[in-house]
Scaffold this active site. Structure first.
Site, PDB file in Angstrom:
ATOM      1  N   LYS A   1       7.557  11.132   0.383  1.00 16.26           N
ATOM      2  CA  LYS A   1       7.048  10.504   1.614  1.00 16.26           C
ATOM      3  C   LYS A   1       8.174   9.762   2.342  1.00 16.26           C
ATOM      4  O   LYS A   1       8.356   9.916   3.552  1.00 16.26           O
ATOM      5  CB  LYS A   1       5.935   9.505   1.241  1.00 16.26           C
ATOM      6  CG  LYS A   1       5.499   8.593   2.387  1.00 16.26           C
ATOM      7  CD  LYS A   1       4.918   7.261   1.898  1.00 16.26           C
ATOM      8  CE  LYS A   1       5.949   6.386   1.268  1.00 16.26           C
ATOM      9  NZ  LYS A   1       5.602   4.989   1.080  1.00 16.26           N
TER      10      LYS A   1
ATOM     11  N   LYS B   1      14.861   0.230   4.926  1.00 20.50           N
ATOM     12  CA  LYS B   1      14.300   0.787   3.682  1.00 20.50           C
ATOM     13  C   LYS B   1      14.403   2.321   3.652  1.00 20.50           C
ATOM     14  O   LYS B   1      14.762   2.916   2.637  1.00 20.50           O
ATOM     15  CB  LYS B   1      12.841   0.339   3.553  1.00 20.50           C
ATOM     16  CG  LYS B   1      12.071   0.950   2.431  1.00 20.50           C
ATOM     17  CD  LYS B   1      12.595   0.544   1.063  1.00 20.50           C
ATOM     18  CE  LYS B   1      11.845   1.284  -0.042  1.00 20.50           C
ATOM     19  NZ  LYS B   1      12.462   1.076  -1.344  1.00 20.50           N
TER      20      LYS B   1
ATOM     21  N   THR C   1       6.246   0.681   2.140  1.00 17.85           N
ATOM     22  CA  THR C   1       7.231   1.494   2.872  1.00 17.85           C
ATOM     23  C   THR C   1       6.464   2.443   3.781  1.00 17.85           C
ATOM     24  O   THR C   1       5.758   3.329   3.291  1.00 17.85           O
ATOM     25  CB  THR C   1       8.107   2.303   1.901  1.00 17.85           C
ATOM     26  OG1 THR C   1       8.694   1.413   0.959  1.00 17.85           O
ATOM     27  CG2 THR C   1       9.200   3.041   2.653  1.00 17.85           C
TER      28      THR C   1
ATOM     29  N   LEU D   1       0.830  -1.210   0.000  1.00 17.60           N
ATOM     30  CA  LEU D   1       0.000   0.000   0.000  1.00 17.60           C
ATOM     31  C   LEU D   1       0.864   1.258   0.000  1.00 17.60           C
ATOM     32  O   LEU D   1       2.037   1.201   0.374  1.00 17.60           O
ATOM     33  CB  LEU D   1      -0.912  -0.035   1.229  1.00 17.60           C
ATOM     34  CG  LEU D   1      -1.847  -1.254   1.251  1.00 17.60           C
ATOM     35  CD1 LEU D   1      -2.401  -1.498   2.646  1.00 17.60           C
ATOM     36  CD2 LEU D   1      -2.969  -1.072   0.252  1.00 17.60           C
ATOM     37  N   PRO D   2       0.271   2.405  -0.390  1.00 18.66           N
ATOM     38  CA  PRO D   2       1.110   3.612  -0.560  1.00 18.66           C
ATOM     39  C   PRO D   2       1.838   4.083   0.700  1.00 18.66           C
ATOM     40  O   PRO D   2       3.035   4.322   0.662  1.00 18.66           O
ATOM     41  CB  PRO D   2       0.117   4.668  -1.051  1.00 18.66           C
ATOM     42  CG  PRO D   2      -1.023   3.902  -1.635  1.00 18.66           C
ATOM     43  CD  PRO D   2      -1.112   2.626  -0.837  1.00 18.66           C
TER      44      PRO D   2
END
Ligand code: NAD
Length: 300
Positions: free
Chosen positions: A245, A170, A95, A64-65
């Site tokens: 983001k 990440k 992420t 998911l975003p």
């Protein structure tokens, strides 16, 4: 084994296709009907909610975003928590903020459900080839249980540590990749101002200390790396808004730890500015198109 897959977007699509190819029965859900239809075309069966995916699968994957989407898909109305049976394992490959991974893990634990974070690197090309790098945070036994499923999507699968630590790895990686894309773009704009050929400069840098994975695989200048987003009008790939983001998550983490950071906030602001000029849904390497020389020729 029935694998549930929630979030069948840019990355979810090729990852899910590889699961199908490797013989897993995949049940999918996405809030966008076209994304779900594409998953069905790749061989998945469709569910009507995240809760239904969880009910119908042995292991749940989410792609998911951002943090809020992950919290909603697990803990919101019609979410995974409503359908998942005790003892099952959930794997979030998005992420997100490591604190969100820990929060979702703790909420699921109260229902006897296990959770690991397993964000990925490599973008669409490696997702398509099934050679993503996957960094995992969670219990060692849960990691081993998920490994055969992860191996259908990735080539380098590394257990980093406890829940949330895959996300930490990440964020650190994307801090470097995001900053690199801007550095490469700036360098190539300067070089072209002096009339230096893009191809020759790429050859020089690829043999020199400035070489970077971003330049070799995601060259911001069109026409030099056939598989790069720049060579197809910056269609993502990895969207500018998503990279902004990730840099924001890295900056927040640094702030929390009181670690001084200089280039990550600057890179994030550059990407935000590019986004406000219409590049948010383009690949993050489109920052190159944004860094055009000023038309004002006055000396600086
Ligand atoms: P995307 O926006 O293309 O896909 C996400 C999908 O999730 C969309 O189809 C969206 O409709 C769906 N979705 C959103 N909320 C939902 C919900 N509550 N329930 C079900 N579906 C929902 O994004 P992407 O590029 O595939 O990236 C996914 C994640 O992977 C992000 O966290 C991103 O940072 C990370 N990532 C992306 C890349 C890349 O190259 N695109 C590389 C590495 C990591």
């Amino acid at each position: 084994m029935n694998v549930g897959f929630i979030g069948t977007g840019t990355m979810g699509q090729p990852m899910l296709a590889n699961l199908v190819k490797k013989g897993f029965a995949v049940v999918a859900y996405d809030v966008v009907p076209a994304a779900l239809a594409a998953a069905v075309k790749s061989g998945a069966s469709a569910a009507g909610s995240s809760a239904e995916v969880a009910r119908r699968s042995d292991l749940v994957i989410t792609m998911l975003p951002s943090s809020s989407h992950v919290e909603a898909a697990y803990l919101g109305a019609g979410g995974v928590a409503e359908g998942v049976a005790a003892g099952r394992l959930c794997v979030d490959m998005s992420t997100v903020d490591p604190a969100v991974s820990r929060r979702v893990a703790a909420a699921l634990e109260t229902r006897g459900v296990r959770f690991i974070d397993a964000p990925v690197s490599g973008g669409v090309p490696r997702a398509t080839d099934g050679t993503l790098a996957i960094m995992v945070g969670g219990d060692g036994r849960d990691f081993e249980e998920a490994r055969p499923v992860l191996a259908a999507m990735g080539a380098n699968i590394i257990h980093v540590g406890a829940v949330g630590s895959g996300e930490v790895a990440k964020l650190c990686n994307n801090l470097i990749a995001g900053v690199s894309a801007i550095a490469v773009s700036e360098a190539f704009r300067i070089a072209e101002g002096f009339g230096v050929d893009h191809k020759v400069l790429t050859e020089v840098i690829s043999k020199s200390s400035g070489n970077t994975w971003v330049m070799e695989n995601m060259h911001p200048v069109p026409g030099l790396v056939p598989r790069s987003a720049s060579s197809r009008d910056y269609e993502p790939g990895f969207m500018t808004d998503l990279m902004a983001k990730d840099l924001g998550l890295a900056v927040n983490a640094a702030r929390e730890l009181r670690v001084p950071v200089f280039v990550a906030p600057a890179a994030q602001q550059a990407l935000r500015l590019a986004s406000s000029h219409g590049l948010g849904r383009k690949d993050f390497t489109a920052i190159y198109t944004f860094l055009k020389p000023s038309s004002d020729q006055a000396p600086v």
